[in-house]
Scaffold this active site. Sequence first.
Site, PDB file in Angstrom:
ATOM      1  N   ASP A 195     -40.501 -15.373  24.772  1.00 45.83           N
ATOM      2  CA  ASP A 195     -41.949 -15.814  25.182  1.00 45.83           C
ATOM      3  C   ASP A 195     -41.787 -17.302  25.752  1.00 45.83           C
ATOM      4  O   ASP A 195     -41.216 -18.152  24.922  1.00 45.83           O
ATOM      5  CB  ASP A 195     -42.741 -15.861  23.910  1.00 45.83           C
ATOM      6  CG  ASP A 195     -44.140 -15.940  24.263  1.00 45.83           C
ATOM      7  OD1 ASP A 195     -44.402 -16.682  25.309  1.00 45.83           O
ATOM      8  OD2 ASP A 195     -45.168 -15.612  23.398  1.00 45.83           O
TER       9      ASP A 195
ATOM     10  N   SER B  34     -52.141 -15.076  21.040  1.00 42.68           N
ATOM     11  CA  SER B  34     -51.992 -16.032  22.194  1.00 42.68           C
ATOM     12  C   SER B  34     -53.261 -16.914  21.836  1.00 42.68           C
ATOM     13  O   SER B  34     -53.403 -17.439  20.686  1.00 42.68           O
ATOM     14  CB  SER B  34     -52.220 -15.261  23.606  1.00 42.68           C
ATOM     15  OG  SER B  34     -52.231 -16.265  24.589  1.00 42.68           O
TER      16      SER B  34
ATOM     17  N   HIS C 191     -44.082 -13.039  26.690  1.00 42.93           N
ATOM     18  CA  HIS C 191     -45.672 -13.288  25.981  1.00 42.93           C
ATOM     19  C   HIS C 191     -46.261 -11.609  25.923  1.00 42.93           C
ATOM     20  O   HIS C 191     -47.127 -11.998  25.113  1.00 42.93           O
ATOM     21  CB  HIS C 191     -46.392 -14.507  26.656  1.00 42.93           C
ATOM     22  CG  HIS C 191     -47.503 -14.744  25.963  1.00 42.93           C
ATOM     23  ND1 HIS C 191     -47.258 -15.161  24.772  1.00 42.93           N
ATOM     24  CD2 HIS C 191     -48.734 -14.832  26.407  1.00 42.93           C
ATOM     25  CE1 HIS C 191     -48.709 -15.565  24.441  1.00 42.93           C
ATOM     26  NE2 HIS C 191     -49.464 -15.298  25.196  1.00 42.93           N
TER      27      HIS C 191
END
Length: 373
Positions: free
Chosen positions: A325, A162, A354
């Site tokens: 995602d 991330s 995600h």
Amino acid sequence: MRLHNTGAWQPGDPPGNRHFVRTHSAEEPLALLSGRRLGPVTMSYESWGELDAERGNAVLVLPPLSMSSHAAGPTGPGHRAEGWWDALVGPGKPVDTDRFHVIVANNLGGCDGSTGPTGLDPEGRPWASRFPALDVVDQVNAEAALADALGIERWHTVIGMSIGGARALEWAVSRPERVGQLFLIAVAAATRVEQAGHTHLELELIRQDPHFHGGEFYDLPEGCGPRAGVALARNFAHIRYGTEAYWQGRFGGQAWYDDSDGCHTKFRDYVFAQGEKAWERFDANSYLVLAETALRATVARGRGSIGAALARITCPTHVIGFTTDRAYPCETQRELAEGIRGARLHIEESELGHYGFLFAPELMDPQLRLALG
């Protein structure tokens, strides 16, 4: 002085497994990309495993926005939750602490021991709303100063996921000689337009809370801070980072056909509880600083283009994405793999969105073992 209306770790709290290093002083501050200077700066981190005699087995793990250095280990004094990657970091695990010296650094600008808005300025006052805006470049400069202080000239592997993946990218672009291998999970070369829009909404939910007081709430009585704003921002993000299919399967399933209202109630209660947890362990000003840093993230800044920046990476690189995602769609990982010479791309089939790297360690296990051998 004990600050109110924050879930930040504060001096006087149990340190747990954290270590602290003063990387910059008020007299020799960290120069920021904005032109401002930040000092003093303390970086906090946790570590597992022994550094070998050649100092060549160090692995740096860079966490996502809301996670701390506590990637592995149980709850206990100083640690309110079990390590967020506990299934993957430890003896005999994919990130094997019998073989590697693993370091997880807390984000500069965060609230878990590294300098952030709850820290003190040179006059001894909490930074609060006056904390300067950061860039990913600034965070990596602070992490590099931490590595220097620890005597680590070159990382065996840098792992980031991330927004932590954006910092891992910056390490490999700005300091290719210091990164032996790069492992990128669910990240993009620059923040995408829709992701930026969602993040702006999170920020406004906090700023529009009538108890935000422009970020100056640490000296107000407990209960007078932006609890609702932080909780709602996290509620919104938490739903978005999953997928409709995942949430429906987890909270609906067969029961949904007979009692959809009950399923809705279970999911509502779960989501609201996540928001409350965020308030209890995080800080509103840090949320703003880190989210705004993520908004500005682009590897291209000052380098002409994304392609030119990625061409600077010289180490073996693994890029992992997830088919569902929505925050960092898998086409962004394909872009990374195409731009980084020799990169290996793996797109995981997953309905977790995600959260694939957090909720499904079994997906990460073989990829990490392959990379770390």
